[in-house]
Design a protein around this motif. Structure first.
Motif, short mmCIF file in Angstrom:
data_model
loop_
_atom_site.label_atom_id
_atom_site.label_comp_id
_atom_site.label_asym_id
_atom_site.label_seq_id
_atom_site.Cartn_x
_atom_site.Cartn_y
_atom_site.Cartn_z
N TYR A 79 0.79 -1.24 0.00
CA TYR A 79 0.00 0.00 0.00
C TYR A 79 0.82 1.29 0.00
O TYR A 79 0.71 2.10 0.90
CB TYR A 79 -1.00 -0.03 1.17
N TYR A 125 -14.63 -8.51 -8.10
CA TYR A 125 -14.26 -8.30 -6.68
C TYR A 125 -15.51 -7.84 -5.91
O TYR A 125 -15.79 -6.66 -5.76
CB TYR A 125 -13.13 -7.28 -6.57
N GLY A 128 -13.62 -4.87 5.59
CA GLY A 128 -12.94 -5.24 4.36
C GLY A 128 -12.33 -6.63 4.34
O GLY A 128 -11.66 -6.99 3.40
N ASN A 179 -5.87 -11.04 5.70
CA ASN A 179 -4.53 -10.91 5.13
C ASN A 179 -3.43 -11.29 6.13
O ASN A 179 -2.25 -11.17 5.82
CB ASN A 179 -4.28 -9.49 4.59
N TYR A 194 -9.86 -12.62 -7.32
CA TYR A 194 -8.43 -12.35 -7.16
C TYR A 194 -7.65 -12.54 -8.48
O TYR A 194 -6.42 -12.51 -8.48
CB TYR A 194 -7.86 -13.22 -6.03
N PHE A 211 -1.48 -4.81 -9.12
CA PHE A 211 -1.39 -4.50 -7.67
C PHE A 211 -0.30 -5.36 -7.03
O PHE A 211 0.54 -4.86 -6.27
CB PHE A 211 -2.77 -4.78 -7.07
N GLU A 237 0.78 -12.94 -0.40
CA GLU A 237 -0.44 -12.55 0.33
C GLU A 237 -1.31 -13.77 0.57
O GLU A 237 -1.40 -14.66 -0.27
CB GLU A 237 -1.24 -11.52 -0.48
N SER A 259 -5.49 -14.42 1.75
CA SER A 259 -6.78 -13.78 2.02
C SER A 259 -7.68 -14.87 2.58
O SER A 259 -8.29 -15.64 1.83
CB SER A 259 -7.38 -13.19 0.74
C1 AVI Z 1 -7.29 -5.55 1.67
N1 AVI Z 1 -7.61 -6.97 1.48
C2 AVI Z 1 -8.74 -7.37 2.30
C3 AVI Z 1 -7.72 -7.38 0.09
C4 AVI Z 1 -8.14 -8.87 0.01
O1 AVI Z 1 -9.20 -9.13 -0.57
O2 AVI Z 1 -7.44 -9.72 0.56
C5 AVI Z 1 -6.43 -7.17 -0.66
C6 AVI Z 1 -6.47 -7.71 -2.04
N2 AVI Z 1 -5.55 -8.47 -2.57
C7 AVI Z 1 -5.88 -8.79 -3.80
N3 AVI Z 1 -7.05 -8.26 -4.05
C8 AVI Z 1 -7.45 -7.57 -2.99
#
Ligand code: AVI
Length: 327
Positions: free
Chosen positions: A45, A62, A168, A173, A213, A223, A287, A289
């Motif tokens: 970020y 999304y 959110g 994460n 995603y 991103f 990452e 999620s």
């Molecule tokens: C901020 N977070 C909750 C998003 C997620 O959905 O995990 C970050 C993200 N990564 C890829 N798309 C969105």
């Protein structure tokens, strides 16, 4: 800058604890020394990463942001009743301004708002805007990594209780251990009489989750790759951006999206005197999620000394909001 914006900026007393390049480099070196290699998603970020994340939230695949916003709109009266009046709202991250607006607007006479946010620009933009819109709510921003303990600025008017707001599905994460640590820190921040309102993405058809995603327009890929651009700029690493490809897979048994950068070829990346070799096809984890069921989320909360007192889901059980209190 007009007078109202200048006044709102001046009134927002900023505590600045943002991460320094040395911390970022140390985290990157530790991650690239691990097997498999990792990089921390919290560094997604920067200004460009925040802009790309906002763009992700507008992608048709999304669903998370849209569904959570609609859920808040539909359930705000019920949420306000469960939370009570005169609260100090503490948001972990400054996130989507719209969700905060809905909350501050829907709660009964909140006294103060403290976003804790690592990006100084995002933080100041959000309190400047919210300060103009909610002139009765004291803006007390803190520029910091919310995963570390932060002492809360005291509001001029005493609050009835503290409400931690973490929308959110950002909790997803974090690994389970990190999420528990974060929930414990929320528990400390809220005190014995406080509460936390947390957004969670729910386990569902993997095809729906994976599409979210891996959007068609490639915004999520941009991103993810922006992390490498940021590291190159801020810590002098030499990642070749076209040497890596985004991949996001739903691991059903772990109920989470796992996002990776896959090395397109054998290559070496340098950070200062450190050199890291990548094989062709080698994955670097960047990452997770996490998605939740009622049982998995309650169990996680319990391990942090919290219990779920209220819950709201959208009509299709895609996304949920949970209110937690000390157990
Ligand atoms: C901020 N977070 C909750 C998003 C997620 O959905 O995990 C970050 C993200 N990564 C890829 N798309 C969105």
């Amino acid at each position: 800058m007009n007078a109202a914006i200048a006044r709102a900026r001046a009134q927002a007393a900023l505590t600045d604890l943002r991460p320094q390049p040395d911390d970022i480099a140390a985290d990157a070196i530790a991650g690239l020394s691990a097997a498999p290699k990792t990089l921390p998603s919290k560094y997604f970020y920067d200004a460009e990463g925040s802009r790309l994340f906002e763009a992700i939230t507008r992608q048709p695949e999304y669903y998370l942001t849209r569904v959570e916003l609609a859920l808040m709109e539909a359930q705000m009266a019920s949420i306000a009743q469960a939370v009570g009046d005169g609260v100090h709202v503490v948001e972990f991250g400054s996130g989507s301004g719209r969700k905060t607006e809905l909350l501050l607007d829907g709660l009964q006479a909140p006294v103060a708002y403290t976003p804790i946010e690592i990006s100084r620009t995002a933080l100041m933009d959000s309190v400047t805007r919210l300060g103009q819109e909610f002139s009765d709510v004291q803006m007390l921003p803190v520029c910091a990594d919310f995963t570390r303990p932060v002492s809360l600025p005291r509001a001029d008017r005493p609050a009835q209780r503290t409400l931690v707001f973490f929308p959110g599905s950002t909790l997803g994460n974090f690994s389970d251990d990190e999420a528990i640590r974060l929930l414990r820190s929320m528990r400390d921040t809220m005190g014995d009489d406080g509460c936390a309102l947390i957004g969670i993405d729910l386990d569902k058809d993997p095809a729906i989750i994976e599409a979210a995603y891996n959007d068609q327009a490639g915004v999520t890929a941009a991103f993810t790759l922006n992390l490498l651009t940021r590291l190159n700029r801020e810590i002098g690493s030499d990642f070749e951006i076209d040497g890596f490809r985004h991949r996001a897979v739903y691991a059903r048994e772990r109920m989470r999206i796992e996002t990776m950068l896959v090395s397109e070829r054998a290559q070496t990346v340098r950070i200062g005197e450190h050199a890291f070799d990548f094989g062709a096809g080698e994955v670097m984890h960047v990452e997770i999620s996490q998605k939740y069921t009622d049982a998995s989320f309650s169990a996680l909360a319990a391990r942090a000394g919290l219990r779920v007192t209220h819950g709201w889901n959208d009509g299709n059980d895609r996304f949920g909001l949970r209110l937690l209190q000390p157990a």
